[in-house]
Scaffold this active site. Sequence first.
Site, PDB file in Angstrom:
ATOM      1  N   TRP A 180     100.246  25.988  22.152  1.00  0.00           N
ATOM      2  CA  TRP A 180      99.973  25.284  23.406  1.00  0.00           C
ATOM      3  C   TRP A 180     101.315  24.799  23.964  1.00  0.00           C
ATOM      4  CZ3 TRP A 180     100.984  19.989  24.470  1.00  0.00           C
ATOM      5  CH2 TRP A 180     100.677  19.636  25.815  1.00  0.00           C
ATOM      6  N   GLU A 221      96.032  28.168  23.511  1.00  0.00           N
ATOM      7  CA  GLU A 221      95.244  27.094  24.140  1.00  0.00           C
ATOM      8  C   GLU A 221      95.640  26.910  25.601  1.00  0.00           C
ATOM      9  OE1 GLU A 221      95.918  23.310  22.235  1.00  0.00           O
ATOM     10  OE2 GLU A 221      94.317  22.299  23.340  1.00  0.00           O
ATOM     11  N   LYS A 223      95.176  25.019  29.534  1.00  0.00           N
ATOM     12  CA  LYS A 223      95.025  23.652  30.031  1.00  0.00           C
ATOM     13  C   LYS A 223      94.971  23.661  31.556  1.00  0.00           C
ATOM     14  CE  LYS A 223      96.611  19.021  29.233  1.00  0.00           C
ATOM     15  NZ  LYS A 223      97.249  18.102  28.325  1.00  0.00           N
ATOM     16  N   ASP A 254      89.999  23.818  24.498  1.00  0.00           N
ATOM     17  CA  ASP A 254      89.965  22.378  24.214  1.00  0.00           C
ATOM     18  C   ASP A 254      89.072  21.809  25.302  1.00  0.00           C
ATOM     19  OD1 ASP A 254      90.709  19.596  24.720  1.00  0.00           O
ATOM     20  OD2 ASP A 254      92.379  19.879  23.345  1.00  0.00           O
ATOM     21  N   HIS A 257      90.308  20.230  28.555  1.00  0.00           N
ATOM     22  CA  HIS A 257      91.244  20.989  29.380  1.00  0.00           C
ATOM     23  C   HIS A 257      90.627  21.726  30.555  1.00  0.00           C
ATOM     24  CE1 HIS A 257      94.613  21.117  26.117  1.00  0.00           C
ATOM     25  NE2 HIS A 257      94.144  19.911  26.342  1.00  0.00           N
ATOM     26  N   HIS A 281      89.203  23.178  20.177  1.00  0.00           N
ATOM     27  CA  HIS A 281      89.679  21.827  19.925  1.00  0.00           C
ATOM     28  C   HIS A 281      88.575  20.926  20.437  1.00  0.00           C
ATOM     29  CE1 HIS A 281      94.355  22.009  19.542  1.00  0.00           C
ATOM     30  NE2 HIS A 281      93.726  22.516  18.499  1.00  0.00           N
ATOM     31  N   ASP A 289      91.883  14.332  30.573  1.00  0.00           N
ATOM     32  CA  ASP A 289      92.083  14.793  29.196  1.00  0.00           C
ATOM     33  C   ASP A 289      92.593  13.637  28.344  1.00  0.00           C
ATOM     34  OD1 ASP A 289      92.448  16.507  27.017  1.00  0.00           O
ATOM     35  OD2 ASP A 289      94.484  17.013  27.631  1.00  0.00           O
ATOM     36  N   ASP A 291      91.616  12.427  25.481  1.00  0.00           N
ATOM     37  CA  ASP A 291      91.567  12.556  24.026  1.00  0.00           C
ATOM     38  C   ASP A 291      90.967  11.344  23.332  1.00  0.00           C
ATOM     39  OD1 ASP A 291      92.692  15.248  23.211  1.00  0.00           O
ATOM     40  OD2 ASP A 291      94.250  14.573  24.595  1.00  0.00           O
ATOM     41  N   ASP A 321      90.727  17.304  17.948  1.00  0.00           N
ATOM     42  CA  ASP A 321      91.978  16.972  18.642  1.00  0.00           C
ATOM     43  C   ASP A 321      91.753  15.730  19.511  1.00  0.00           C
ATOM     44  OD1 ASP A 321      94.440  16.896  19.880  1.00  0.00           O
ATOM     45  OD2 ASP A 321      94.094  18.641  21.166  1.00  0.00           O
TER      46      ASP A 321
HETATM   47  C1  RNT Z   1      97.338  18.931  24.598  1.00  0.00           C
HETATM   48  C2  RNT Z   1      96.620  19.853  23.685  1.00  0.00           C
HETATM   49  C3  RNT Z   1      97.206  20.015  22.314  1.00  0.00           C
HETATM   50  C4  RNT Z   1      97.659  18.705  21.727  1.00  0.00           C
HETATM   51  C5  RNT Z   1      98.015  18.777  20.267  1.00  0.00           C
HETATM   52  C6  RNT Z   1      98.828  17.593  19.841  1.00  0.00           C
HETATM   53  O1  RNT Z   1      96.673  18.659  25.741  1.00  0.00           O
HETATM   54  O2  RNT Z   1      95.285  19.494  23.593  1.00  0.00           O
HETATM   55  O3  RNT Z   1      96.313  20.693  21.503  1.00  0.00           O
HETATM   56  O4  RNT Z   1      96.698  17.719  21.882  1.00  0.00           O
HETATM   57  O5  RNT Z   1      98.605  19.954  19.988  1.00  0.00           O
HETATM   58 ZN    ZN Z   2      94.079  20.550  22.159  1.00  0.00          ZN
END
Ligand code: RNT
Ligand code: ZN
Length: 411
Positions: A180, A221, A223, A254, A257, A281, A289, A291, A321
């Site tokens: 990523w 990955e 985004k 993810d 994303h 993820h 995003d 998290d 994640d």
């Molecule tokens: C970032 C991505 C990525 C990170 C990690 C730390 O938006 O989601 O996967 O969160 O690699």
């Molecule tokens: Zn991620």
Amino acid sequence: MCRYNEAKEIYSTFGIDTEKAIDTLKNVTISVHCWQGDDVVGFDSRESLSGGIQTTGNYPGRARTFEELTKDLELAFSLMPGKKKLNIHASYALLDSENVGRDEIKPCHFAKWVEFAKKHNVGIDFNPTFFAHPMVRDGLTLSSPDEEVRAYWVKHGIACLKISEYFAEETGIPCVMNIWIPDGYKDIPADRLSPRARFKKSLDEILDTPYDKSKVYVTLESKVFGIGVESYTVGSAEFCLSYSDYKGITPLMDNGHYHPTEVVSDKISALLLFNEKIALHITRGVRWDSDHVVIFDDETKEIAKEIVRNNALDRVFIATDYFDASINRISAWVTGVRSVSKALLFALLQPAEKLQKLQEEGDFTSVMALSEEMKTAPFGDVWEEFLKREGTEKNYLSVIKDYEKNILLNR
Ligand code: RNT
Ligand code: ZN
């Protein structure tokens, strides 16, 4: 009669075998991200977090060293039922000298992680770290127009492939290496094509380096945007899906994303039709995003449902994640991973065939009524039985609070 036996009987009236569900769940691997324990800081550069991702909060007890992080992880692992894998970033290298750049890291810098994984009988997944580093210039890495910068990160990617192979060889379990990059622009770019062309070239340079494809699964990955990178992301969904297809690697989604009303649960079936494997993820985005820690919410359940109902438990690499520094980090870890397990168990306890048949018959009235009825079936009793059989403490909070008092608050 004990509650589990009663639950077992109730589920059997719907044609659901709780024993089978528990046995299946036991063998599902969740790749646990190490970065919840230290707010994504890592050990190699200690630059502040960048790349459009952010950890907020300053709850006491952040792990600052390998010893602290693995001690915390050990406790977290012991409170998570089911099979686990350890997911680490290149920034968690244990360097012998300050002068080792990310372009020259080697397997030996991860020997202690391998030792830890072996002790806990888990495999290791890996991530090159393309952020929080002085060689990220103007927010760009593999798509940089500066050849020195781009070459540096290509070397990093190649170095990480070698390390991933080493993890697979040492643990005997294939390693998922996820790429990523944070590259993008804050404002409307004049040229959207060139950065993507450079990213493609860089990925080709990394992935044309021979590596053992039976040991390392490379995932990519995508985004949609990040903080400070609002207008343009080089590794967009279309780029990453197309690239994965072109190079025969594995796409990674993810669920933070995508645009807020887009859901990953709806994308899984489409990708499964065209990919042998897919990767996830699992996170929880709140408005962006962000998290947040994964909870047992509708989208997590829907993602799990898609994996289970499409018979894809052995085709989806499931990883977590998220990073929350505003609450106890170990509790965050455990709550998130348990929520993924719970969602999978919930999915395994649905009358899938019956619902599929009703849909084929066009009886959406019954699909809705039966789906709603299942929501109040005694799921919690089966979950507790699963915990019991795994030897996992149900009330993890008291264990974590003790650890907080005795260890975390002394840091
Ligand atoms: C970032 C991505 C990525 C990170 C990690 C730390 O938006 O989601 O996967 O969160 O690699
Ligand atoms: Zn991620």
